[in-house]
Design a protein around this motif. Structure first.
Motif, PDB file in Angstrom:
ATOM      1  N   TRP A 137       0.816  -1.209   0.000  1.00  0.00           N
ATOM      2  CA  TRP A 137       0.000   0.000   0.000  1.00  0.00           C
ATOM      3  C   TRP A 137       0.856   1.268   0.000  1.00  0.00           C
ATOM      4  CZ3 TRP A 137      -3.874  -2.098   4.161  1.00  0.00           C
ATOM      5  CH2 TRP A 137      -4.839  -2.883   3.521  1.00  0.00           C
ATOM      6  N   ASN A 177      -5.025  -7.273  -3.645  1.00  0.00           N
ATOM      7  CA  ASN A 177      -4.717  -5.867  -3.930  1.00  0.00           C
ATOM      8  C   ASN A 177      -3.839  -5.765  -5.178  1.00  0.00           C
ATOM      9  OD1 ASN A 177      -4.768  -2.990  -3.039  1.00  0.00           O
ATOM     10  ND2 ASN A 177      -2.557  -3.311  -2.880  1.00  0.00           N
ATOM     11  N   LYS A 181      -4.593  -3.816  -8.665  1.00  0.00           N
ATOM     12  CA  LYS A 181      -3.689  -2.763  -9.135  1.00  0.00           C
ATOM     13  C   LYS A 181      -3.115  -3.087 -10.509  1.00  0.00           C
ATOM     14  CE  LYS A 181      -0.627  -2.199  -5.949  1.00  0.00           C
ATOM     15  NZ  LYS A 181       0.500  -1.614  -5.185  1.00  0.00           N
ATOM     16  N   ASN A 329      -8.706   5.692   4.597  1.00  0.00           N
ATOM     17  CA  ASN A 329      -8.837   4.409   5.292  1.00  0.00           C
ATOM     18  C   ASN A 329     -10.205   4.223   5.950  1.00  0.00           C
ATOM     19  OD1 ASN A 329      -5.897   3.659   4.955  1.00  0.00           O
ATOM     20  ND2 ASN A 329      -5.686   5.524   6.184  1.00  0.00           N
TER      21      ASN A 329
END
Length: 793
Positions: A137, A177, A181, A329
């Motif tokens: 992240w 993730n 991406k 978040n």
């Protein structure tokens, strides 16, 4: 340069870039530190003959793991467990961890060492997985380290009560993730493989929670771009289908077990309420009030008794407080709050709505297990908080520090009032407050120490904000304080004993092992009730004493280690019909002697004298008394006639009737069309039954009868069992509410019962197909990408 050389060069470069993309040089150093921390923390266990012990672990997890390891090392895969509950599906129960990927350590290595590695490697993997996720992240190495340490060494993760460590969910989110991406199908497939590993673990509830979180993550990801995209949902579908498909060989039998168990429907709301996190326990986030701190148990163990501690740390909570007030978040902030609400469970009126309408929630007996999601989101927000500290946005930690001091002042000033409130609310039976006051003061002293660590961290943050110390010094000090805080208050979380403690074999077990033939044992209800009461206080100096007591009396499941069959058992999932019948017997076993005879109960274990002409005292030592049931029936025997009763209530009524004789009549629930007349007599034959072979997954019996008869086997009736009479498959009927019977014609017969569950076959086929499809997709995608790269070259 020819085509094959180009392809080979590409493959090497692809592998190198993949590894380099996961971790750079500094990341390797930092994850190496996680390994060192793990070794330091577990050194007293890993390099000595000390091992884990606990009230639930010792009587639940440990015997099952030993049974599985012994069976596999002897060359037998235990699909069925004949030693508890008069026979029970072993492999189908996920909590047996038979197919957990890390269980192979207990099968290949000496059990004690393999079991230690089983737990410790999962702790290490959970930290590395969390590090990878936070790093992906885009957060700094120090932020990733803090998140990893919090997740690794949280009280939830370190509890070995039932081995609650969960290393997979950070890895699932890391891979998923990357799939989003990079728009990579390979990462989506890899996510599915890790989901399968999680489904093969211990707790289906955690898999359920992970799936809900992944769905929420997918929804938020689909709105990140200006235009709504369905592609994240397509990746999610791929991951879920592959995860379910690969784990089908385990999950399909598990679903079958659930449907036949007492958990097949909703849990009673009263059961849910006593297993929820209480409001005072919420202070345990940052106040060390849990019993895990002390060698001896606390008197005021307020609330549930499943999670021993929910302490995360004072400074860690302050840092997470900063992360919580960041503008981004939102998902993790929502998940933190929502999981706390779920953990508090029935203590909140709104939980009733979730219980009624959120699919699956009504099957959760322990809402406190949702605290796992709290730990996960908390660790993420802690990493975000460190990132904001390094950006010098740290006002919330000052406010949290002031609030911590005020809370301690309230605890000190209003000590008497709080103790009285605790006594009134939770411990009305305790008249002497001295013990509670002593432990209350211990909590205050420990909280003062935690407060000191917190304010040391606050001071460092203040100095950093004023440019008085360098970044590297702040990072080193913050992580050192968090490690110190975590290590100090997790040391006594898990009670320990010497390895040879489990190798002890009581004289009572030796006595029973010497007895020949198939038989079962049962305990008087007062003994089991007394032992259940002790299990909630088994810590510190009392632990070895009470565990030895359980071993001496062969409390369920301790007999499993010695292959001694027990009418009772200890398991979360219990077959509904057998549980109903067992409750009748368990409360007053001597009231229904015919049922005890039918269940093949030859020995009754007690701690007091039992006046009964049907029983004979055959063993007495150290308070353990074993009585022989003089009228015990064999495990398998012939019955001349059957009665058909289709209503469950009427069957139970008939079985508990004093006039019912299980020797003369068996109750079945359907007509037997092939049943002949008993007039066909062969006087040259004598009626007899002999068990030739009795193994985990098959039973072979030889019988002889001059008339039509019914072979009754006092093992539980369950789908997957097949019977072959002289090589021909016949039907197994459900007899006497929960057992097996086979109709036989006159003559000599060889009967073979074989456990061949169709659920395992169907699940295995699904798993094989999914594995082939996944491999084909991964290979095809790789070739496609290789072709594109070669084309560019």
């Amino acid at each position: 340069m020819n085509l094959s050389t180009l392809q080979l060069n590409f493959e090497r470069k692809d592998i190198y870039l993949f590894i380099k993309g996961l971790l750079n040089k500094r990341d390797w150093y930092l994850t190496g530190i996680l390994l060192v921390l793990c070794i330091i923390f577990f050194a007293p266990i890993l390099f000595t003959d000390i091992t884990f012990a606990d009230r639930l672990f010792s009587k639940y997890s440990y015997p099952m793991r030993v049974f599985a390891s012994q069976s596999i090392k002897e060359g037998c895969f235990p699909l069925w467990n004949p030693y508890i509950f008069s026979g029970y599906p072993f492999f189908a129960n996920i909590q047996s961890a038979l197919s957990n990927p890390f269980s192979i350590l207990t099968y290949l290595l000496p059990f004690q060492f393999g079991f230690k590695l089983f737990f410790i490697i999962q702790v290490l993997l959970s930290g590395i997985s969390m590090y990878l996720l936070i790093r992906d992240w885009g957060l700094r190495g120090i932020s990733c380290m803090v998140s990893a340490i919090i997740y690794m060494f949280s009280s939830f993760s370190l509890s070995v009560d039932l081995l609650t460590q969960e290393p997979w969910i950070p890895l699932i989110f890391f891979l998923f993730n990357r799939a989003l991406k990079r728009k990579s199908y390979r990462y989506a497939i890899s996510t599915g493989i890790v989901i399968a590993f999680q489904l093969l673990g211990l707790f289906p509830e955690i898999s359920y929670m992970s799936l809900l979180t992944l769905i929420l993550f997918t929804i938020t990801s689909s709105f990140k771009e200006r235009n709504f995209s369905l592609k994240p949902f397509f990746f999610l579908l791929i991951a879920i289908l592959i995860g379910l498909g690969i784990s089908a060989f385990q999950s399909v039998p598990f679903i079958e077990l659930v449907l036949h168990s007492s958990r097949g429907g909703k849990m009673l709301y009263s059961q849910v309420s006593i297993c929820s996190l209480s409001f005072p326990e919420l202070l345990g986030f940052f106040l060390p009030i849990s019993p895990g701190i002390y060698p001896e148990p606390l008197l005021f163990w307020v609330g549930q008794d499943w999670l021993k501690s929910n302490y995360i740390g004072g400074l860690a909570t302050g840092v997470a407080f900063i992360g919580f007030f960041s503008k981004r978040n939102l998902l993790w902030k929502f998940l933190l709050c929502f999981s706390i609400i779920l953990s508090v469970g029935a203590h909140l009126p709104t939980y009733r709505l979730l219980y009624e309408y959120l699919p699956g929630i009504s099957s959760f007996r322990f809402p406190v297990k949702f605290f796992y999601l709290t730990i996960f989101s908390f660790a993420i927000l802690t990493g975000v908080g460190v990132e904001r500290i390094l950006q010098k946005k740290c006002l919330p930690i000052f406010l949290f520090g002031i609030g911590y001091i005020l809370l301690l002042l309230v605890g000190i000033v209003f000590e008497k009032d709080l103790l009285l409130l605790l006594q009134t609310r939770y411990f009305p039976d305790i008249t002497e407050l001295f013990g509670m006051k002593t432990e209350y003061n211990e909590i205050l002293l420990n909280s003062l120490f935690t407060c000191s660590l917190l304010w040391l961290g606050v001071l460092l943050v203040f100095l950093y904000k004023k440019d008085k110390i360098k970044t590297y010094m702040l990072e080193f000090c913050l992580i050192s304080i968090i490690i110190l805080d975590t290590f100090i208050f997790s040391t006594n979380l898990n009670p320990l004993v010497r390895e040879d403690f489990y190798q002890y074999e009581s004289n009572a077990s030796k006595f029973l092992k010497e007895k020949k033939g198939c038989f079962r044992i049962i305990h008087i209800p007062e003994l089991l009730a007394e032992m259940d009461k002790h299990y909630y206080l088994m810590q510190g100096k009392m632990l070895p004493i009470k565990l030895r007591y359980a071993q001496d009396f062969l409390i369920p499941n301790f007999g499993l280690i010695y292959h001694i069959s027990d009418v009772n058992g200890d398991n979360v999932l219990r077959l509904q019909r057998y549980k109903t019948l067992l409750h009748i017997i368990k409360d007053a076993p001597l009231r229904y002697p015919s049922l005890l005879d039918m269940l093949n109960v030859k020995y009754i274990i007690a701690d007091k004298k039992i006046p009964s002409p049907r029983l004979k005292l055959v063993y007495q030592e150290g308070g353990v008394m074993i009585y022989e049931n003089l009228s015990c029936l064999p495990r398998a025997f012939l019955i001349p006639q059957a009665k058909v009763i289709k209503e469950e209530a009427k069957i139970l009524e008939e079985l508990t009737n004093p006039k019912f004789d299980s020797r003369k009549e068996v109750i079945i629930e359907q007509e037997i069309s092939s049943q002949g007349s008993n007039s066909e007599v062969k006087p040259q034959l004598n009626r007899w039954t002999k068990i030739i072979n009795y193994e985990f997954n098959n039973v072979t019996i030889a019988v002889s009868s001059p008339t039509n008869s019914f072979l009754f086997l006092s093992d539980t009736y369950y789908p997957g069992w097949k019977v072959f009479v002289d090589g021909d498959e016949r039907e197994i009927y459900c007899a006497n509410f929960a057992f097996r019977v086979v109709y036989l014609s006159p003559g000599n017969h060889l009967i073979e019962f074989k456990y061949i569950p169709m659920s395992l076959i169907i699940g295995g086929i699904i798993t094989i197909i999914t594995l082939f499809v996944s491999l084909w997709l991964l290979t095809g995608l790789r070739k496609k990408q290789s072709g594109l790269s070669i084309g560019r070259l």
